[in-house]
Design a protein around this motif. Structure first.
Motif, PDB file in Angstrom:
ATOM      1  N   SER A  18       0.812  -1.215   0.000  1.00 24.87           N
ATOM      2  CA  SER A  18       0.000   0.000   0.000  1.00 24.87           C
ATOM      3  C   SER A  18       0.849   1.272   0.000  1.00 24.87           C
ATOM      4  N   ILE A  19       2.164   1.139   0.073  1.00 28.10           N
ATOM      5  CA  ILE A  19       3.045   2.307   0.132  1.00 28.10           C
ATOM      6  C   ILE A  19       3.101   2.983  -1.231  1.00 28.10           C
ATOM      7  N   GLN A  20       2.913   4.301  -1.232  1.00 30.41           N
ATOM      8  CA  GLN A  20       2.973   5.094  -2.461  1.00 30.41           C
ATOM      9  C   GLN A  20       4.290   5.851  -2.579  1.00 30.41           C
ATOM     10  N   ALA A  21       4.843   6.278  -1.449  1.00 31.48           N
ATOM     11  CA  ALA A  21       6.110   7.008  -1.457  1.00 31.48           C
ATOM     12  C   ALA A  21       6.744   6.926  -0.076  1.00 31.48           C
ATOM     13  N   VAL A  22       8.066   7.017  -0.066  1.00 37.20           N
ATOM     14  CA  VAL A  22       8.835   7.052   1.175  1.00 37.20           C
ATOM     15  C   VAL A  22       9.825   8.203   1.011  1.00 37.20           C
ATOM     16  N   GLU A  23       9.850   9.138   1.972  1.00 33.74           N
ATOM     17  CA  GLU A  23      10.730  10.285   1.820  1.00 33.74           C
ATOM     18  C   GLU A  23      11.523  10.578   3.078  1.00 33.74           C
ATOM     19  N   ILE A  91       7.936  -1.376  -8.403  1.00 32.21           N
ATOM     20  CA  ILE A  91       9.222  -0.761  -8.691  1.00 32.21           C
ATOM     21  C   ILE A  91       9.310   0.525  -7.883  1.00 32.21           C
ATOM     22  N   ALA A  92      10.367   0.678  -7.091  1.00 31.85           N
ATOM     23  CA  ALA A  92      10.610   1.904  -6.331  1.00 31.85           C
ATOM     24  C   ALA A  92      11.650   2.722  -7.081  1.00 31.85           C
ATOM     25  N   ILE A  93      11.337   3.995  -7.333  1.00 35.22           N
ATOM     26  CA  ILE A  93      12.202   4.854  -8.131  1.00 35.22           C
ATOM     27  C   ILE A  93      12.767   5.955  -7.226  1.00 35.22           C
ATOM     28  N   PRO A  94      14.100   6.000  -7.056  1.00 33.11           N
ATOM     29  CA  PRO A  94      14.692   7.034  -6.195  1.00 33.11           C
ATOM     30  C   PRO A  94      14.838   8.371  -6.923  1.00 33.11           C
ATOM     31  N   ILE A 103      13.636  10.705  -2.013  1.00 34.26           N
ATOM     32  CA  ILE A 103      12.287  10.167  -1.984  1.00 34.26           C
ATOM     33  C   ILE A 103      12.230   8.972  -2.925  1.00 34.26           C
ATOM     34  N   TYR A 104      11.496   7.955  -2.532  1.00 35.76           N
ATOM     35  CA  TYR A 104      11.252   6.794  -3.385  1.00 35.76           C
ATOM     36  C   TYR A 104       9.785   6.810  -3.755  1.00 35.76           C
ATOM     37  N   LEU A 105       9.519   6.865  -5.033  1.00 34.20           N
ATOM     38  CA  LEU A 105       8.148   6.807  -5.514  1.00 34.20           C
ATOM     39  C   LEU A 105       7.873   5.408  -6.004  1.00 34.20           C
ATOM     40  N   PHE A 106       6.741   4.884  -5.642  1.00 41.01           N
ATOM     41  CA  PHE A 106       6.387   3.530  -6.014  1.00 41.01           C
ATOM     42  C   PHE A 106       5.569   3.576  -7.291  1.00 41.01           C
ATOM     43  N   GLN A 107       6.059   2.896  -8.309  1.00 38.42           N
ATOM     44  CA  GLN A 107       5.544   2.958  -9.671  1.00 38.42           C
ATOM     45  C   GLN A 107       4.034   2.833  -9.745  1.00 38.42           C
ATOM     46  N   ARG A 108       3.472   3.645 -10.622  1.00 41.78           N
ATOM     47  CA  ARG A 108       2.041   3.637 -10.944  1.00 41.78           C
ATOM     48  C   ARG A 108       1.145   4.135  -9.817  1.00 41.78           C
ATOM     49  N   MET A 143      11.485   7.143 -15.598  1.00 39.65           N
ATOM     50  CA  MET A 143      10.219   6.422 -15.712  1.00 39.65           C
ATOM     51  C   MET A 143      10.308   5.348 -16.794  1.00 39.65           C
ATOM     52  N   ASP A 144      11.000   5.651 -17.886  1.00 38.21           N
ATOM     53  CA  ASP A 144      11.197   4.653 -18.940  1.00 38.21           C
ATOM     54  C   ASP A 144      12.016   3.475 -18.426  1.00 38.21           C
ATOM     55  N   GLN A 145      13.044   3.757 -17.622  1.00 36.40           N
ATOM     56  CA  GLN A 145      13.852   2.686 -17.028  1.00 36.40           C
ATOM     57  C   GLN A 145      12.987   1.819 -16.121  1.00 36.40           C
ATOM     58  N   ALA A 146      12.149   2.458 -15.308  1.00 41.44           N
ATOM     59  CA  ALA A 146      11.272   1.711 -14.405  1.00 41.44           C
ATOM     60  C   ALA A 146      10.289   0.852 -15.187  1.00 41.44           C
ATOM     61  N   GLU A 147       9.722   1.403 -16.261  1.00 46.36           N
ATOM     62  CA  GLU A 147       8.773   0.644 -17.072  1.00 46.36           C
ATOM     63  C   GLU A 147       9.458  -0.537 -17.758  1.00 46.36           C
ATOM     64  N   MET A 148      10.683  -0.308 -18.253  1.00 48.82           N
ATOM     65  CA  MET A 148      11.431  -1.394 -18.891  1.00 48.82           C
ATOM     66  C   MET A 148      11.713  -2.502 -17.866  1.00 48.82           C
ATOM     67  N   PHE A 149      12.105  -2.118 -16.671  1.00 52.29           N
ATOM     68  CA  PHE A 149      12.373  -3.081 -15.596  1.00 52.29           C
ATOM     69  C   PHE A 149      11.094  -3.851 -15.264  1.00 52.29           C
ATOM     70  N   PHE A 150       9.994  -3.142 -15.182  1.00 54.05           N
ATOM     71  CA  PHE A 150       8.707  -3.763 -14.871  1.00 54.05           C
ATOM     72  C   PHE A 150       8.347  -4.791 -15.947  1.00 54.05           C
ATOM     73  N   GLN A 151       8.520  -4.434 -17.198  1.00 56.25           N
ATOM     74  CA  GLN A 151       8.190  -5.344 -18.294  1.00 56.25           C
ATOM     75  C   GLN A 151       9.126  -6.567 -18.320  1.00 56.25           C
ATOM     76  N   MET A 152      10.403  -6.343 -17.981  1.00 61.79           N
ATOM     77  CA  MET A 152      11.374  -7.451 -17.948  1.00 61.79           C
ATOM     78  C   MET A 152      10.987  -8.486 -16.892  1.00 61.79           C
ATOM     79  N   MET A 153      10.465  -8.019 -15.777  1.00 67.97           N
ATOM     80  CA  MET A 153      10.208  -8.896 -14.628  1.00 67.97           C
ATOM     81  C   MET A 153       8.770  -9.404 -14.581  1.00 67.97           C
TER      82      MET A 153
END
Length: 155
Positions: A18-23, A91-94, A103-108, A143-153
């Motif tokens: 349920s986490i959306q962001a951590v800062e 995917i957590a994006i720093p 801050i880490y934003l949690f994808q989508r 965001m493109d890196q995160a999406e690529m990682f998401f699609q790979m996994m």
């Protein structure tokens, strides 16, 4: 589940999904602020320690996930990290914060709007807002890196 403070001096369990962001949120009593779909919570541990604890819930360390992301994506600095597997994949994006810390934003689970001064305004689905010190092109690349990682996994 992750144990956090609810801001009233009490503890609460929240689901890491349920986490959306951590800062970074350094005050006299807290070091980290957690924005989740159920509300806003605080932790007395530093942001990296908190992220490491989330990774431990899924059988790895934060450092291990960073090493894997760097290798898979060929990204040397601040790669997005995979937390969980299969249907529980996030995917957590720093990002660097505008004032200090990170801050880490949690994808989508957020929307973003580029601002004129080269920063980006982030709004979580829970209603919290952040300004990160990254321009539109760099934000899109992350965001493109995160999406690529998401699609790979993706299973």
């Amino acid at each position: 589940m992750v144990i956090v403070l609810n801001g009233l001096g009490g503890y609460r369990h929240i689901e890491w999904l349920s986490i959306q962001a951590v800062e970074t949120y350094e005050t006299e009593h807290y070091m980290t602020r957690i924005i989740a779909s159920q509300g806003v919570y605080y932790s007395t541990c530093r942001i990296n320690t908190f992220m490491n604890r989330i990774c431990h819930l899924n059988g790895s360390t934060y450092e291990g996930r960073v090493i894997a992301a760097r290798k898979l994506l060929s990204v040397l600095r601040q790669p997005p990290i995979l937390i969980g597997y299969s249907t529980n994949m996030i995917i957590a994006i720093p990002f660097p914060k505008a004032d200090k810390g990170s801050i880490y934003l949690f994808q989508r689970q957020f929307t973003a709007k580029a601002l004129d001064d080269g920063t980006t305004l982030i709004k979580t689905h829970q209603g919290s807002e952040f300004i990160i010190t990254i321009g539109q092109r760099a934000f899109k690349r992350r965001m493109d890196q995160a999406e690529m990682f998401f699609q790979m996994m993706k299973p």
